[in-house]
Design an enzyme around this catalytic site. Structure first.
Site, PDB file in Angstrom:
ATOM      1  N   ASP A   1       0.874  -1.403   0.102  1.00  0.00           N
ATOM      2  CA  ASP A   1      -0.173  -0.290   0.064  1.00  0.00           C
ATOM      3  C   ASP A   1       1.346   1.115  -0.242  1.00  0.00           C
ATOM      4  O   ASP A   1       1.798   1.215   0.630  1.00  0.00           O
ATOM      5  CB  ASP A   1      -1.109  -0.501   1.565  1.00  0.00           C
ATOM      6  CG  ASP A   1      -2.773   0.796   1.051  1.00  0.00           C
ATOM      7  OD1 ASP A   1      -2.331   1.553  -0.051  1.00  0.00           O
ATOM      8  OD2 ASP A   1      -3.078   0.149   1.877  1.00  0.00           O
TER       9      ASP A   1
ATOM     10  N   HIS B   1      -0.563   4.370  -0.309  1.00  0.00           N
ATOM     11  CA  HIS B   1      -1.197   5.230   0.390  1.00  0.00           C
ATOM     12  C   HIS B   1      -0.818   5.922   1.174  1.00  0.00           C
ATOM     13  O   HIS B   1      -1.234   5.103   2.975  1.00  0.00           O
ATOM     14  CB  HIS B   1      -2.990   5.285  -0.003  1.00  0.00           C
ATOM     15  CG  HIS B   1      -3.096   4.751  -0.980  1.00  0.00           C
ATOM     16  ND1 HIS B   1      -3.645   3.464  -1.621  1.00  0.00           N
ATOM     17  CD2 HIS B   1      -3.623   5.421  -2.058  1.00  0.00           C
ATOM     18  CE1 HIS B   1      -3.521   3.411  -3.067  1.00  0.00           C
ATOM     19  NE2 HIS B   1      -4.154   4.912  -3.000  1.00  0.00           N
TER      20      HIS B   1
ATOM     21  N   SER C   1      -4.343  -5.324   0.680  1.00  0.00           N
ATOM     22  CA  SER C   1      -2.542  -4.812   1.763  1.00  0.00           C
ATOM     23  C   SER C   1      -3.305  -5.579   2.965  1.00  0.00           C
ATOM     24  O   SER C   1      -1.890  -5.961   4.255  1.00  0.00           O
ATOM     25  CB  SER C   1      -2.599  -3.285   2.394  1.00  0.00           C
ATOM     26  OG  SER C   1      -2.072  -3.191   0.993  1.00  0.00           O
TER      27      SER C   1
END
Lengths: 223, 455
Positions: free
Chosen positions: A103, A105, A156
């Site tokens: 991930d 983000h 994730s």
């Protein structure tokens, strides 16, 4: 009186994120105020105020980051003057935080990291796309109290499960408080995988972190 | 769009900057531009009518795109564009494209402010991880709705009982299965050519690459290529954009900044959106764009700051470009609750009146699969009814509905029920109690002067 003025000034410059001026003021402050009291009465209230302003969207993440930098620069002067046992009473606890592997983000995680910092935690932010073993290594290295991981993408989530499995396999599960959060994580899933805490948003994450630390300290007889 | 290899070259040879420094640059520039143009968020004017504000937001956004460019995370290089290149994109973007196939195809057009044409409806629980056990049935619940023109459903979090991990073989297989289910559902509902915005199970480029074949994703379909927060991209996103362009499908920019991040407050995020869409068109060659503001606390697009953003950004793009925009409808509350309808009303009116097509409903912010075709039918009804509203009237209605759910019903949302509890899974029809709630919601909105086709 002079000490009060300096303390207020220091609070102001930390809130404004002025690292250099905070550093200089901290030098003046230690001439007049006991170091522990500078942290308790000037630095921590400044960061609380920063956290509250962010919660009201009066300031934004970069300003919180700048305030944290100003806080750290003042701490460079003050920290060496404080005895180890006193340090422990001043910090809420140590947190190793990361966006889990798979991930990229990290904005939400950055916000939580900053808010934890603003609430008196010592935070080690490992960034994004971080493998479980790297997180564990860092947690052991700094003797963390909390491991906090986030995931925005559901793909994730298996890596968070890996982290829990790794902790169990190495008989380290009880050593760390594990907190999870992020767009893909639900309260139910957090419970299902055996995490200790869950934060729906940054406010809840900080609240839960504080409660869990408190509980652990009560259990270990620190209070 | 610039030549693919020119973009590739710039992504490898553009100016080098540390990521922290780039974040600071974005923050500084956005702050300066917001101040210079005097842009202000006003919660009383969720749908502003001040055309000078709209112009300022567009101009500031253009300048931001020019100043920052798009940051490539892996190599810390910036893809910079010139003023002429950005202007070229604005002047040469077609105002409409044909998507989908055969009689299911549609002319997807760039909406204008207070546009009286029927908005096109994109349905599905976009962005949500959907259990494989009912993915197909849930997809049918959207496809069988005649008001829904396109599908953007969620991805698969598990495939044949195996957790899907980013960059794993499971990601590729999950994306293939997602498309297989969607294709089968399209056939089963007699809409074989319906336009799909799909490949949601693909977080990295792996899944995306696995589906680029006509029996899965077609050249008349689309996939999302996000701009990462804030004003960033990476090799996976660029790979997705380049390969799909060569394949011949439609690239769609997803822009979803968090308010309070490096762009600052709603004002900075507004100009960040404009910059991102311009960069998305130039760098990804995007054919249409999704606007999705994220609230730092509630996430949902239905919070007042997000609604304002949906409006001002849609208006600015509609006034100064031919870019086609889809406005996301992400609610805190779930299907099966009464509150979800209030959120849908405020969000959909804002989107449709301001110059975007609605995309949703992603109930519970995509956390739980508590969604169905029925609340998207409601979204479609509201969007179509909105074409009779001007911005002033729309603003009044939005504020009334906002009061019904904000902040209490966002603080403690009713997440509703899962799809199998909402629908009879065999007949794929809404259960009576859920249909009754829908009808009551339709009646409720009539009191506010909104006439839907169902009444």
């Amino acid at each position: 009186m002079e000490s009060e003025i300096i303390c207020n000034e220091l609070r102001k410059f930390i809130e404004l994120g002025e690292a250099e001026r905070s550093y200089e003021l901290a030098k003046k402050a230690i001439q007049l105020i006991e170091p522990v009291l500078i942290i308790k009465n000037c630095l921590i209230p400044a960061m609380h105020s920063v956290g509250e302003k962010f919660a009201r969207l009066e300031i934004f993440l970069p300003e919180v980051m700048m305030a944290a930098e100003a806080f750290e620069s003042a701490m460079k002067i003050i920290e060496p003057l404080i005895a180890q046992e006193q340090k422990q009473t001043l910090t809420m606890g140590k947190v190793v935080i990361a966006t889990i592997q798979g991930d990229i983000h990290d904005l939400g995680k950055n916000i939580v990291a900053m808010m934890l910092r603003a609430s008196g935690f010592e935070v080690y932010d490992l960034g994004r796309d971080v493998p479980p073993d790297t997180i564990l290594r860092k947690a052991l290295e700094v003797n963390a109290d909390i491991i906090a991981v986030s995931a925005l993408m559901s793909t994730s989530l298996p890596y968070i499960k890996d982290l829990l499995r790794l902790l169990h396999e190495k008989n380290l599960r009880s050593r760390f408080i594990v907190m999870v959060g992020g767009g893909a994580v639900t309260r139910e899933w957090a419970r299902e995988i055996g995490a200790d805490g869950y934060g729906e948003n940054f406010e809840e994450a900080v609240k839960v972190a504080m409660e869990l630390i408190e509980k652990r300290r009560c259990r270990s007889g620190d209070y | 769009m610039l030549d693919l290899f020119e973009i590739l070259r710039r992504s490898e040879e553009g100016p080098y900057i540390e990521e922290k420094e780039f974040d600071k640059l974005v923050f500084r520039k956005a702050k300066e531009l917001v101040k210079d143009y005097g842009i202000k968020f006003d919660r009383d004017n969720i749908i502003p009518t001040d055309n000078s504000l709209i112009k300022d937001i567009f101009e500031a956004g253009f300048k931001l795109a020019l100043e920052t460019g798009l940051y490539v995370i892996e190599n810390r290089r910036v893809i910079k564009l010139s003023e002429e290149e950005l202007k070229y994109e604005i002047l040469n973007t077609p105002p409409e494209i044909i998507v989908g196939e055969g009689r299911d195809s549609r002319v997807l057009y760039a909406r204008k402010i207070e546009d009286q044409r029927r908005p096109l409806i994109m349905g599905g629980q976009a962005g949500a991880p959907i259990p494989e056990e009912f993915y197909y049935e849930m997809a049918i619940s959207y496809m069988k709705e005649p008001l829904i023109d396109f599908i953007n459903h969620g991805g698969l979090a598990r495939v044949r009982g195996i957790d899907v991990r980013t960059r794993s073989p499971a990601e590729a297989l999950a994306t293939i299965y997602e498309l297989l289910y969607l294709r089968k559902a399209a056939l089963a509902t007699g809409r074989p050519g319906i336009h799909l915005l799909a490949g949601e199970s693909s977080v990295s480029a792996i899944g995306d690459l696995a589906i680029q074949k006509p029996e899965l994703i077609r050249k008349t379909d689309a996939h999302l290529v996000p701009i990462l927060n804030d004003l960033k991209t990476d090799y996976d996103r660029l790979t997705k954009a380049f390969t799909f362009k060569i394949y011949g499908g439609f690239n769609v920019t997803l822009v979803d900044p968090v308010i309070g991040g490096f762009l600052g407050g709603p004002e900075g995020v507004a100009i960040g959106f404009i910059a991102s869409f311009l960069l998305g068109r130039a760098i990804y060659g995007s054919d249409y764009h999704v606007i999705h503001p994220i609230h730092p606390k509630y996430v949902s697009t239905t919070a007042p700051e997000c609604l304002w953003l949906l409006s001002v950004v849609s208006q600015a793009m509609a006034k100064f470009t031919n870019f086609i925009l889809m406005g996301d409808v992400w609610t805190s509350n779930g299907a099966g609750s009464r509150n979800i309808f209030h959120e849908i009303v405020a969000n959909t009116i804002t989107v449709a009146v301001s110059g975007s097509h609605p995309l949703g409903v992603s109930a519970t912010n995509g956390k739980y699969p508590n969604a169905s075709g029925l609340e998207t039918r409601f979204m479609a009804e509201i969007a179509i009814a909105s074409t009779r509203l001007n911005r002033e009237d729309a603003n009044d209605i939005v504020k009334i509905f906002l009061k019904m759910y904000y902040p209490e019903k966002m603080e403690k949302p009713d997440v509703g029920k899962s799809f199998p509890e909402l629908y009879d899974i065999k007949t794929i029809t809404p259960r009576d109690w859920w249909y009754k709630l829908y009808q009551e919601a339709l009646k409720e909105i009539e009191n506010y002067g909104l006439k839907t086709r169902s009444l």
